[in-house]
Design a protein around this motif. Structure first.
Motif, PDB file in Angstrom:
ATOM      1  N   ALA A 171      49.570 -25.835 -10.274  1.00 24.86           N
ATOM      2  CA  ALA A 171      48.500 -26.319  -9.394  1.00 24.86           C
ATOM      3  C   ALA A 171      48.417 -27.841  -9.391  1.00 24.86           C
ATOM      4  N   GLY A 172      49.575 -28.481  -9.451  1.00 28.01           N
ATOM      5  CA  GLY A 172      49.618 -29.935  -9.405  1.00 28.01           C
ATOM      6  C   GLY A 172      49.351 -30.620 -10.731  1.00 28.01           C
ATOM      7  N   GLU A 173      49.117 -29.843 -11.785  1.00 27.41           N
ATOM      8  CA  GLU A 173      48.872 -30.399 -13.115  1.00 27.41           C
ATOM      9  C   GLU A 173      50.093 -30.184 -14.004  1.00 27.41           C
ATOM     10  N   THR A 174      50.342 -31.134 -14.896  1.00 26.05           N
ATOM     11  CA  THR A 174      51.416 -31.004 -15.870  1.00 26.05           C
ATOM     12  C   THR A 174      50.845 -30.437 -17.161  1.00 26.05           C
ATOM     13  N   LEU A 175      51.354 -29.272 -17.552  1.00 30.90           N
ATOM     14  CA  LEU A 175      50.862 -28.561 -18.728  1.00 30.90           C
ATOM     15  C   LEU A 175      52.029 -28.278 -19.666  1.00 30.90           C
ATOM     16  N   VAL A 176      51.742 -28.261 -20.957  1.00 27.60           N
ATOM     17  CA  VAL A 176      52.787 -28.088 -21.964  1.00 27.60           C
ATOM     18  C   VAL A 176      52.492 -26.858 -22.818  1.00 27.60           C
ATOM     19  N   PRO A 177      53.168 -25.735 -22.586  1.00 30.41           N
ATOM     20  CA  PRO A 177      53.005 -24.567 -23.461  1.00 30.41           C
ATOM     21  C   PRO A 177      53.593 -24.857 -24.845  1.00 30.41           C
ATOM     22  N   LEU A 178      52.887 -24.471 -25.864  1.00 32.83           N
ATOM     23  CA  LEU A 178      53.310 -24.713 -27.239  1.00 32.83           C
ATOM     24  C   LEU A 178      53.735 -23.409 -27.906  1.00 32.83           C
ATOM     25  N   ALA A 179      54.643 -23.526 -28.859  1.00 29.82           N
ATOM     26  CA  ALA A 179      55.149 -22.340 -29.549  1.00 29.82           C
ATOM     27  C   ALA A 179      54.043 -21.586 -30.281  1.00 29.82           C
ATOM     28  N   CYS A 180      52.993 -22.286 -30.695  1.00 32.33           N
ATOM     29  CA  CYS A 180      51.885 -21.635 -31.402  1.00 32.33           C
ATOM     30  C   CYS A 180      51.019 -20.785 -30.484  1.00 32.33           C
ATOM     31  N   GLY A 181      51.187 -20.934 -29.162  1.00 26.89           N
ATOM     32  CA  GLY A 181      50.373 -20.194 -28.206  1.00 26.89           C
ATOM     33  C   GLY A 181      49.312 -21.036 -27.536  1.00 26.89           C
ATOM     34  N   GLY A 182      49.184 -22.306 -27.947  1.00 28.73           N
ATOM     35  CA  GLY A 182      48.248 -23.207 -27.296  1.00 28.73           C
ATOM     36  C   GLY A 182      48.877 -23.852 -26.072  1.00 28.73           C
ATOM     37  N   LEU A 183      48.037 -24.502 -25.296  1.00 25.99           N
ATOM     38  CA  LEU A 183      48.484 -25.179 -24.082  1.00 25.99           C
ATOM     39  C   LEU A 183      47.944 -26.602 -24.113  1.00 25.99           C
ATOM     40  N   HIS A 184      48.850 -27.573 -24.057  1.00 27.30           N
ATOM     41  CA  HIS A 184      48.454 -28.980 -24.051  1.00 27.30           C
ATOM     42  C   HIS A 184      48.340 -29.459 -22.608  1.00 27.30           C
ATOM     43  N   TRP A 185      47.237 -30.116 -22.313  1.00 27.22           N
ATOM     44  CA  TRP A 185      46.993 -30.678 -20.987  1.00 27.22           C
ATOM     45  C   TRP A 185      46.886 -32.189 -21.156  1.00 27.22           C
ATOM     46  N   PRO A 186      48.000 -32.898 -21.085  1.00 23.75           N
ATOM     47  CA  PRO A 186      47.998 -34.325 -21.417  1.00 23.75           C
ATOM     48  C   PRO A 186      47.022 -35.158 -20.594  1.00 23.75           C
ATOM     49  N   ALA A 187      46.910 -34.890 -19.312  1.00 18.73           N
ATOM     50  CA  ALA A 187      46.043 -35.701 -18.458  1.00 18.73           C
ATOM     51  C   ALA A 187      44.585 -35.624 -18.878  1.00 18.73           C
ATOM     52  N   GLN A 188      44.202 -34.513 -19.499  1.00 14.71           N
ATOM     53  CA  GLN A 188      42.827 -34.332 -19.967  1.00 14.71           C
ATOM     54  C   GLN A 188      42.697 -34.546 -21.472  1.00 14.71           C
ATOM     55  N   GLN A 189      43.807 -34.917 -22.135  1.00 16.81           N
ATOM     56  CA  GLN A 189      43.834 -35.056 -23.596  1.00 16.81           C
ATOM     57  C   GLN A 189      43.250 -33.815 -24.267  1.00 16.81           C
ATOM     58  N   ALA A 190      43.642 -32.656 -23.722  1.00 17.95           N
ATOM     59  CA  ALA A 190      43.019 -31.404 -24.133  1.00 17.95           C
ATOM     60  C   ALA A 190      44.035 -30.413 -24.683  1.00 17.95           C
ATOM     61  N   LEU A 191      43.564 -29.610 -25.629  1.00 15.51           N
ATOM     62  CA  LEU A 191      44.292 -28.449 -26.129  1.00 15.51           C
ATOM     63  C   LEU A 191      43.499 -27.218 -25.733  1.00 15.51           C
ATOM     64  N   LEU A 192      44.170 -26.265 -25.087  1.00 13.54           N
ATOM     65  CA  LEU A 192      43.527 -25.014 -24.696  1.00 13.54           C
ATOM     66  C   LEU A 192      44.085 -23.878 -25.536  1.00 13.54           C
ATOM     67  N   VAL A 193      43.194 -23.010 -25.988  1.00 19.90           N
ATOM     68  CA  VAL A 193      43.592 -21.832 -26.755  1.00 19.90           C
ATOM     69  C   VAL A 193      42.755 -20.655 -26.281  1.00 19.90           C
ATOM     70  N   ALA A 194      43.312 -19.469 -26.375  1.00 18.29           N
ATOM     71  CA  ALA A 194      42.603 -18.261 -25.952  1.00 18.29           C
ATOM     72  C   ALA A 194      42.627 -17.227 -27.071  1.00 18.29           C
TER      73      ALA A 194
END
Length: 226
Positions: free
Chosen positions: A8-31
């Protein structure tokens, strides 16, 4: 170095641990952290090792150090049940409170825990709009807005040299990204399951973060998992 994908126009980085890094927001997402799943099972007479919360939290701290994120967005089911925060042992409790005090921490409510995690600090919302993306616990089929969610614990079976290896994965369609479960004791649902297919709403890919690679697999839709 981890590999990014565009969603959706955003650059996201899936991590091996299962988290998702969103560099533009300086955010780590986990579920689906599912803290205190072990103690929830013990209360019903099913005994699991009692360290799941500490292990999950340690993995989360490692991901924060890796990414340098100063925001954390938890996409629901952060505790296995609403009583989980009260059962959290002292050391993980203190560590989690410190994190919620020092980071921009958002708990999205889940079907297991509702707003219970808010007792440990941070903000609690049913869903949130961050930049171009909507964050919620469970994908809303047919919703047109790009969304990040959890709930289904997607996993994919990979056949390598005659061996069947099951790995957690990120399930991605044009407008949906479903994160894998992050918790130490969480199981998973095959990404080919009709429930995930209905949530994704169209052609999809499964992504598996493997070291410095991001493996991608087409998701056959419309049939149950083998």
């Amino acid at each position: 170095m981890s590999v990014s994908l565009s969603f959706a126009g955003e650059t996201l980085v899936p991590l091996a641990c299962g988290g998702l890094h969103w560099p533009a927001q300086q955010a780590l997402l986990v579920a689906d952290l599912h803290f205190e799943k072990g103690s929830a099972f013990a209360r019903r007479g099913r005994f699991l090792p009692p360290h799941d919360s500490a292990d999950t939290l340690a993995c989360l701290i490692d991901a924060l150090e890796l990414t340098g994120a100063n925001r954390v967005f938890c996409l629901g089911d952060s505790f296995h049940d609403a009583g989980g925060p009260a059962r959290l042992p002292d050391r993980p409790r203190a560590a989690l409170r410190l994190l919620t005090q020092n980071l921009d921490w958002l708990w999205i409510t889940g079907n297991h825990d509702d707003d219970a995690a808010g007792a440990l600090g941070g903000r609690v919302m049913v869903e949130a709009r961050i930049g171009a993306l909507t964050l919620r616990h469970e994908a809303v089929p047919g919703a047109p807005e790009p969304e990040l969610s959890g709930h289904f614990h997607p996993k994919v079976a990979i056949h390598i040299r005659g061996r069947r290896i099951v790995r957690r994965c990120f399930a991605v369609s044009a407008t949906k990204m479903i994160l894998p479960a992050y918790g130490a004791f969480t199981g998973g649902l095959s990404v080919t399951d009709p429930a995930i297919g209905a949530a994704l709403g169209g052609p999809a890919l499964a992504f598996v973060a493997e070291g410095d690679r991001l493996l991608r697999f087409p998701v056959p839709m419309g049939r149950a998992a083998a």
